[in-house]
Design a protein around this motif. Structure first.
Motif, PDB file in Angstrom:
ATOM      1  N   ARG A 128      -6.674  -6.756  -2.821  1.00  0.00           N
ATOM      2  CA  ARG A 128      -5.940  -5.861  -3.903  1.00  0.00           C
ATOM      3  C   ARG A 128      -5.077  -6.860  -4.603  1.00  0.00           C
ATOM      4  O   ARG A 128      -4.956  -6.715  -5.947  1.00  0.00           O
ATOM      5  CB  ARG A 128      -5.051  -4.747  -3.215  1.00  0.00           C
ATOM      6  CG  ARG A 128      -5.864  -3.827  -2.581  1.00  0.00           C
ATOM      7  CD  ARG A 128      -5.206  -2.873  -1.630  1.00  0.00           C
ATOM      8  NE  ARG A 128      -3.777  -3.238  -1.181  1.00  0.00           N
ATOM      9  CZ  ARG A 128      -3.471  -2.827   0.073  1.00  0.00           C
ATOM     10  NH1 ARG A 128      -4.237  -2.008   0.773  1.00  0.00           N
ATOM     11  NH2 ARG A 128      -2.534  -3.169   0.475  1.00  0.00           N
ATOM     12  N   TYR A 156      -4.504   1.129   4.175  1.00  0.00           N
ATOM     13  CA  TYR A 156      -5.699   0.350   4.732  1.00  0.00           C
ATOM     14  C   TYR A 156      -5.273   0.279   6.181  1.00  0.00           C
ATOM     15  O   TYR A 156      -4.138  -0.552   6.435  1.00  0.00           O
ATOM     16  CB  TYR A 156      -6.157  -0.783   4.154  1.00  0.00           C
ATOM     17  CG  TYR A 156      -6.770  -1.892   4.907  1.00  0.00           C
ATOM     18  CD1 TYR A 156      -7.924  -1.620   5.693  1.00  0.00           C
ATOM     19  CD2 TYR A 156      -6.414  -3.142   4.904  1.00  0.00           C
ATOM     20  CE1 TYR A 156      -8.406  -2.676   6.507  1.00  0.00           C
ATOM     21  CE2 TYR A 156      -6.612  -4.279   5.667  1.00  0.00           C
ATOM     22  CZ  TYR A 156      -7.911  -3.853   6.455  1.00  0.00           C
ATOM     23  OH  TYR A 156      -8.478  -5.026   7.425  1.00  0.00           O
ATOM     24  N   TRP A 157      -5.978   0.920   7.182  1.00  0.00           N
ATOM     25  CA  TRP A 157      -5.592   0.766   8.440  1.00  0.00           C
ATOM     26  C   TRP A 157      -6.830   0.746   9.326  1.00  0.00           C
ATOM     27  O   TRP A 157      -7.445   2.044   9.708  1.00  0.00           O
ATOM     28  CB  TRP A 157      -4.570   1.315   9.083  1.00  0.00           C
ATOM     29  CG  TRP A 157      -3.758   1.011  10.254  1.00  0.00           C
ATOM     30  CD1 TRP A 157      -3.911   1.664  11.710  1.00  0.00           C
ATOM     31  CD2 TRP A 157      -3.020  -0.184  10.671  1.00  0.00           C
ATOM     32  NE1 TRP A 157      -3.344   1.141  12.376  1.00  0.00           N
ATOM     33  CE2 TRP A 157      -2.542   0.067  11.925  1.00  0.00           C
ATOM     34  CE3 TRP A 157      -2.549  -1.168   9.855  1.00  0.00           C
ATOM     35  CZ2 TRP A 157      -1.916  -0.988  12.602  1.00  0.00           C
ATOM     36  CZ3 TRP A 157      -1.699  -2.208  10.505  1.00  0.00           C
ATOM     37  CH2 TRP A 157      -1.428  -2.324  11.959  1.00  0.00           C
ATOM     38  N   SER A 187      -1.179  -7.797  11.845  1.00  0.00           N
ATOM     39  CA  SER A 187      -1.616  -6.178  11.518  1.00  0.00           C
ATOM     40  C   SER A 187      -3.275  -6.200  11.994  1.00  0.00           C
ATOM     41  O   SER A 187      -3.624  -5.339  12.423  1.00  0.00           O
ATOM     42  CB  SER A 187      -1.557  -5.969  10.074  1.00  0.00           C
ATOM     43  OG  SER A 187      -2.092  -6.940   9.393  1.00  0.00           O
ATOM     44  N   SER A 240      -7.632 -11.822   4.490  1.00  0.00           N
ATOM     45  CA  SER A 240      -6.654 -10.679   4.764  1.00  0.00           C
ATOM     46  C   SER A 240      -7.189  -9.480   4.042  1.00  0.00           C
ATOM     47  O   SER A 240      -7.305  -9.806   2.547  1.00  0.00           O
ATOM     48  CB  SER A 240      -5.425 -11.030   4.485  1.00  0.00           C
ATOM     49  OG  SER A 240      -4.503  -9.692   4.530  1.00  0.00           O
ATOM     50  N   GLY A 241      -7.324  -8.402   4.628  1.00  0.00           N
ATOM     51  CA  GLY A 241      -8.029  -7.350   3.804  1.00  0.00           C
ATOM     52  C   GLY A 241      -7.161  -6.880   2.628  1.00  0.00           C
ATOM     53  O   GLY A 241      -7.592  -6.816   1.485  1.00  0.00           O
ATOM     54  N   SER A 242      -5.634  -6.684   2.692  1.00  0.00           N
ATOM     55  CA  SER A 242      -4.836  -6.459   1.655  1.00  0.00           C
ATOM     56  C   SER A 242      -4.973  -7.566   0.523  1.00  0.00           C
ATOM     57  O   SER A 242      -4.564  -6.981  -0.768  1.00  0.00           O
ATOM     58  CB  SER A 242      -3.512  -6.245   2.094  1.00  0.00           C
ATOM     59  OG  SER A 242      -3.181  -7.239   2.713  1.00  0.00           O
ATOM     60  N   SER A 286       0.411 -12.242   3.577  1.00  0.00           N
ATOM     61  CA  SER A 286      -0.805 -12.705   3.662  1.00  0.00           C
ATOM     62  C   SER A 286      -1.508 -12.215   2.517  1.00  0.00           C
ATOM     63  O   SER A 286      -2.896 -12.869   2.216  1.00  0.00           O
ATOM     64  CB  SER A 286      -1.608 -12.269   5.016  1.00  0.00           C
ATOM     65  OG  SER A 286      -1.659 -10.943   5.091  1.00  0.00           O
ATOM     66  N   MET A 343      -4.262  -3.023  14.305  1.00  0.00           N
ATOM     67  CA  MET A 343      -5.197  -2.015  13.641  1.00  0.00           C
ATOM     68  C   MET A 343      -6.368  -2.146  14.456  1.00  0.00           C
ATOM     69  O   MET A 343      -6.954  -1.027  14.825  1.00  0.00           O
ATOM     70  CB  MET A 343      -5.437  -2.253  12.033  1.00  0.00           C
ATOM     71  CG  MET A 343      -6.149  -3.348  11.784  1.00  0.00           C
ATOM     72  SD  MET A 343      -6.848  -3.137  10.240  1.00  0.00           S
ATOM     73  CE  MET A 343      -5.275  -3.757   8.925  1.00  0.00           C
ATOM     74  N   ALA A 401       0.888  -1.345   0.086  1.00  0.00           N
ATOM     75  CA  ALA A 401       0.071  -0.106   0.022  1.00  0.00           C
ATOM     76  C   ALA A 401       0.731   1.439  -0.028  1.00  0.00           C
ATOM     77  O   ALA A 401       1.771   1.318   0.830  1.00  0.00           O
ATOM     78  CB  ALA A 401      -0.997  -0.064   1.213  1.00  0.00           C
ATOM     79  N   ASP A 407       5.120  -0.828   6.882  1.00  0.00           N
ATOM     80  CA  ASP A 407       3.799  -1.410   7.191  1.00  0.00           C
ATOM     81  C   ASP A 407       3.848  -1.854   8.582  1.00  0.00           C
ATOM     82  O   ASP A 407       4.787  -1.598   9.315  1.00  0.00           O
ATOM     83  CB  ASP A 407       3.560  -2.491   5.950  1.00  0.00           C
ATOM     84  CG  ASP A 407       3.257  -1.879   4.691  1.00  0.00           C
ATOM     85  OD1 ASP A 407       2.026  -1.177   4.528  1.00  0.00           O
ATOM     86  OD2 ASP A 407       4.034  -1.737   3.815  1.00  0.00           O
TER      87      ASP A 407
HETATM   88  O1  PMV Z   1      -4.410  -7.124   5.098  1.00  0.00           O
HETATM   89  P1  PMV Z   1      -3.864  -6.962   6.530  1.00  0.00           P
HETATM   90  O2  PMV Z   1      -4.951  -7.359   7.659  1.00  0.00           O
HETATM   91  O3  PMV Z   1      -2.579  -7.734   6.743  1.00  0.00           O
HETATM   92  O4  PMV Z   1      -3.456  -5.387   6.962  1.00  0.00           O
HETATM   93  C1  PMV Z   1      -2.718  -4.848   6.087  1.00  0.00           C
HETATM   94  C2  PMV Z   1      -2.296  -3.469   6.766  1.00  0.00           C
HETATM   95  C3  PMV Z   1      -1.094  -2.878   6.063  1.00  0.00           C
HETATM   96  O5  PMV Z   1      -0.301  -3.531   5.191  1.00  0.00           O
HETATM   97  C4  PMV Z   1      -0.204  -2.123   7.197  1.00  0.00           C
HETATM   98  C5  PMV Z   1      -1.536  -1.777   5.044  1.00  0.00           C
HETATM   99  C6  PMV Z   1      -2.155  -2.217   3.719  1.00  0.00           C
HETATM  100  O6  PMV Z   1      -3.010  -1.281   3.240  1.00  0.00           O
HETATM  101  O7  PMV Z   1      -1.699  -2.995   3.212  1.00  0.00           O
END
Ligand code: PMV
Length: 326
Positions: free
Chosen positions: A142, A18-19, A186, A137-139, A105, A190, A14, A277
């Protein structure tokens, strides 16, 4: 006949973050974010149907068996989507450190979603694959695209914004300062920011402008504008961690040394901006003609850093192998 599917995906870095989660669903972003696929870093995931006598799903990463709980939301949704009760055997390997703040992830769940879609023949749309990867995982929402991606506040799926070759000279230098697994993931971090940091509302409120600025900078290939907004984004994100209760600090002395060194380099005219990150690694966004200088600066500042250099890209790939053996 048995079928085995091998999918690959690249982690999603990112540039604006996203946080924090929005209410109303699993892993919905409180802040719109914009990312790039790290072309040279790869997760390869092989998925097959578990043998008849196996009653549970299995997942390994680099050969190590994983706790299944984190994977069940994705595996269960694919069972639902395909109307199957099948159990899956998942084997994943990463070409870069796992769980150390390089978004393994994101590529892991993206490769899993792409592989399961091909294995089960569900034929999901790209958006639906993004939705299902997000459950892990949110990211990962993408990372199912590669290239430049956006994921808007509250949205269930990310979107392909621009292909990687939109900005052919752009490079990312990942300075791996520690290969240790991070102590807090994360997801926990978060949530703690959201629940306890007095800075969190301000982080959310100011994020929409940074997102708009980052989109414009990418469209115009304006590295200085992009670099400036990238720094504002990660530093504001970390302010919610430093002010959480209890606070937590992913940074190492070497991370800070690099941040200072990059400031000095920019004052000499070097076009290189960093982001970080949930981990100590420093990721530097630059252009191809500055690569030698940036790599030299990293290895002089942190002699034992592992340096990974990549362009933007990382579209997933998938290969289906059918064999007549049992
Ligand atoms: O997708 P997660 O839950 O691992 O969270 C990603 C959080 C950051 O890498 C810090 C920011 C991002 O947008 O990828």
């Amino acid at each position: 006949m048995s079928r085995r599917v091998v999918a690959t995906a690249s982690p999603s870095l990112a540039l604006v973050k996203y946080w924090g989660k929005a209410p109303g669903g699993v892993n919905l972003p409180a802040t719109s974010n914009l990312a790039v696929g790290l072309h040279a870093l790869r997760t390869e995931t092989t998925v097959s149907l578990a043998l008849d006598d196996m009653t549970e799903d299995t997942v390994t990463i680099n050969g190590a068996r994983q706790k299944i709980e984190a994977y069940l939301p994705v595996l269960d949704e694919f069972r639902k989507a395909s109307g199957s009760e099948a159990r899956f055997a998942v084997e994943s390997t990463n070409s870069f450190p796992t769980g150390a703040g390089i978004a393994s992830s994101s590529s892991g769940f993206a490769a899993l979603a792409v592989a399961l879609d091909a294995l089960l023949g569900t034929g999901l749309s790209p958006e639906k694959r993004s939705v299902l990867a997000r459950l892990g995982s949110g990211s990962a929402s993408r990372a199912v695209y590669g290239g430049f991606t956006t994921w808007e506040r509250g949205s269930e799926y990310a979107t392909a914004f621009l292909p990687g070759d939109h900005w052919p000279q752009l490079r990312i230098v990942v300075a791996v300062l520690s290969e240790a697994r991070k102590p807090i993931g994360s997801r926990t971090a978060m949530e703690r920011s959201r629940e306890t940091s007095p800075m969190y509302p301000a982080w959310v409120e100011t994020s929409q402008q940074r997102y708009a600025d980052a989109r414009a900078a990418v469209l115009e290939r304006d590295l200085e504008q992009l670099g400036t907004v990238m720094r504002a984004s990660y530093l504001a994100m970390f302010s919610t961690m430093f002010t959480a209760n209890p606070p937590y600090i992913y940074w190492l002395p070497q991370s800070v040394a690099l941040i200072h060194e990059l400031e000095r380099a920019r004052s000499r005219g070097t076009a290189a901006w960093e982001t970080m990150d949930a981990g100590p690694q420093v990721k530097i966004v630059t252009i191809a003609s500055e690569l030698d200088e940036v790599r030299r600066l990293v290895s002089e500042t942190v002699p034992d850093a592992r340096i990974i250099t990549t362009a933007v890209g990382g579209e997933p790939s998938v290969a289906v192998h059918d064999s007549s053996e049992a």
